[in-house]
Design a protein around this motif. Structure first.
Motif, short mmCIF file in Angstrom:
data_model
loop_
_atom_site.label_atom_id
_atom_site.label_comp_id
_atom_site.label_asym_id
_atom_site.label_seq_id
_atom_site.Cartn_x
_atom_site.Cartn_y
_atom_site.Cartn_z
N GLN A 5 67.18 29.08 12.70
CA GLN A 5 65.88 29.66 12.42
C GLN A 5 65.54 30.70 13.47
OE1 GLN A 5 63.22 26.35 12.15
NE2 GLN A 5 63.67 26.02 10.00
N ALA A 6 65.01 31.83 13.00
CA ALA A 6 64.66 32.91 13.92
C ALA A 6 63.39 32.57 14.67
CB ALA A 6 64.45 34.20 13.14
N SER A 7 63.36 32.96 15.90
CA SER A 7 62.16 32.77 16.69
C SER A 7 61.08 33.71 16.17
CB SER A 7 62.46 33.10 18.16
OG SER A 7 61.28 33.26 18.88
N PRO A 8 59.86 33.23 15.95
CA PRO A 8 58.80 34.14 15.47
C PRO A 8 58.52 35.25 16.46
CG PRO A 8 58.00 31.86 15.71
CD PRO A 8 59.43 31.88 16.11
N PRO A 15 59.04 46.25 20.50
CA PRO A 15 59.72 46.46 21.77
C PRO A 15 58.75 47.06 22.78
CG PRO A 15 60.41 48.11 20.19
CD PRO A 15 59.52 47.13 19.46
N CYS A 16 58.77 46.54 23.99
CA CYS A 16 57.82 47.02 24.99
C CYS A 16 58.52 47.80 26.09
CB CYS A 16 57.02 45.86 25.57
SG CYS A 16 58.04 44.59 26.29
N ARG A 17 59.77 48.13 25.88
CA ARG A 17 60.54 48.86 26.87
C ARG A 17 59.94 50.24 27.12
NH1 ARG A 17 66.64 50.13 25.34
NH2 ARG A 17 65.69 51.82 24.20
N PHE A 90 56.29 59.41 22.93
CA PHE A 90 55.67 58.88 21.71
C PHE A 90 56.61 59.01 20.52
CE2 PHE A 90 51.31 59.59 23.69
CZ PHE A 90 51.07 58.24 23.85
N GLU A 91 57.29 60.15 20.40
CA GLU A 91 58.24 60.33 19.29
C GLU A 91 59.37 59.32 19.38
OE1 GLU A 91 59.66 64.37 19.21
OE2 GLU A 91 57.63 65.18 19.01
N GLU A 92 59.92 59.16 20.59
CA GLU A 92 61.00 58.19 20.77
C GLU A 92 60.51 56.77 20.50
OE1 GLU A 92 62.46 58.89 24.70
OE2 GLU A 92 63.50 60.72 24.14
N GLY A 93 59.27 56.49 20.89
CA GLY A 93 58.69 55.17 20.62
C GLY A 93 58.55 54.91 19.14
N GLU A 94 58.13 55.93 18.38
CA GLU A 94 58.01 55.76 16.94
C GLU A 94 59.37 55.54 16.29
OE1 GLU A 94 55.97 59.24 15.60
OE2 GLU A 94 54.03 58.57 16.34
N ILE A 95 60.37 56.28 16.74
CA ILE A 95 61.73 56.11 16.21
C ILE A 95 62.24 54.72 16.54
CG2 ILE A 95 64.12 56.88 16.46
CD1 ILE A 95 62.96 59.74 16.86
N GLU A 96 62.03 54.29 17.78
CA GLU A 96 62.48 52.97 18.18
C GLU A 96 61.74 51.87 17.42
OE1 GLU A 96 62.84 50.28 22.20
OE2 GLU A 96 62.99 52.45 22.38
N ALA A 97 60.45 52.06 17.19
CA ALA A 97 59.69 51.07 16.43
C ALA A 97 60.20 50.97 14.99
CB ALA A 97 58.20 51.42 16.44
N ALA A 98 60.54 52.12 14.39
CA ALA A 98 61.08 52.10 13.03
C ALA A 98 62.43 51.38 13.01
CB ALA A 98 61.22 53.53 12.51
N ASN A 101 61.76 47.66 13.39
CA ASN A 101 61.25 47.06 12.15
C ASN A 101 62.37 46.87 11.14
OD1 ASN A 101 58.65 46.87 13.13
ND2 ASN A 101 58.03 48.83 12.30
N LYS A 102 63.22 47.86 11.02
CA LYS A 102 64.35 47.77 10.09
C LYS A 102 65.26 46.61 10.49
CE LYS A 102 68.11 50.55 8.18
NZ LYS A 102 68.80 51.84 8.24
N PHE A 103 65.58 46.52 11.77
CA PHE A 103 66.44 45.45 12.26
C PHE A 103 65.77 44.08 12.10
CE2 PHE A 103 68.18 42.79 15.74
CZ PHE A 103 69.48 42.72 15.29
N ALA A 104 64.47 44.00 12.38
CA ALA A 104 63.76 42.74 12.25
C ALA A 104 63.77 42.26 10.80
CB ALA A 104 62.31 42.89 12.75
N CYS A 105 63.57 43.19 9.85
CA CYS A 105 63.61 42.82 8.43
C CYS A 105 65.02 42.34 8.06
CB CYS A 105 63.20 43.99 7.55
SG CYS A 105 61.45 44.37 7.65
N PHE A 106 66.03 43.04 8.56
CA PHE A 106 67.41 42.64 8.31
C PHE A 106 67.65 41.22 8.83
CE2 PHE A 106 71.67 42.23 10.18
CZ PHE A 106 72.45 42.33 9.05
N CYS A 107 67.21 40.96 10.06
CA CYS A 107 67.41 39.64 10.66
C CYS A 107 66.66 38.56 9.87
CB CYS A 107 66.93 39.63 12.11
SG CYS A 107 67.98 40.58 13.21
#
Length: 152
Positions: A5-8, A15-17, A90-98, A101-107
């Motif tokens: 089970q995935a950790s919530p 990501p807060c990096r 900010f642009e890099e943060g938006e790309i990283e957030a996308a 999100n894609k990876f989180a949905c996959f997981c």
């Protein structure tokens, strides 16, 4: 099964990096903007045009005004660089957030699939164990019937 089970936390926390560089860039931009506003209100240019000053004082004031403009040019350059940096972060943060999100949905989807497969196989195992026990007892009774038929 619990270990699959995935950790919530991993699925819900962004990501807060990138958070610290964004905060730092914003604070630096605010600081330099304040420095620029203070430097622009020093009044060196108005001193150069003050008729109460003698010529050497007016020249010194004009030189101070020129130095202030040069310093302001440096501050303005730093501000523009910080603005570019902030926009880039900010642009890099938006790309990283996308991507996150894609990876989180996959997981999340894969975890659900795997948990479903594990549950299905556990149920199938339980059914097969029960069937083996039933057939084993039937075999034992048939072996007993063969033994009794041979003795008779």
């Amino acid at each position: 099964p619990d270990s699959l089970q995935a950790s919530p936390l991993c699925l819900t926390q962004p990501p807060c990096r990138m958070a610290m560089p964004m905060r730092l860039a914003a604070l630096l931009a605010i600081f330099l903007a304040n420095v620029a506003s203070v430097a622009s209100t020093t009044g060196a240019t108005t001193l150069a045009a003050d008729p109460r000053l003698n010529r050497s004082e007016q020249e010194a004031a004009a030189e101070a005004a020129t130095e202030a403009k040069q310093k302001m040019a440096a501050v303005d350059k730093a501000l523009s660089l910080l603005e570019k940096l902030k926009d880039q972060v900010f642009e890099e943060g938006e790309i990283e957030a996308a991507s996150y999100n894609k990876f989180a949905c996959f997981c999340k989807e894969r975890t659900a699939e795997k948990l479903g497969a594990v549950k299905k196989n556990e149920d199938e195992k339980t059914d097969l164990v029960a069937e083996i026990q039933q057939l084993s007892s039937k075999r034992d009774s048939l072996d007993e019937s063969i033994k009794n038929a041979g003795d008779a």
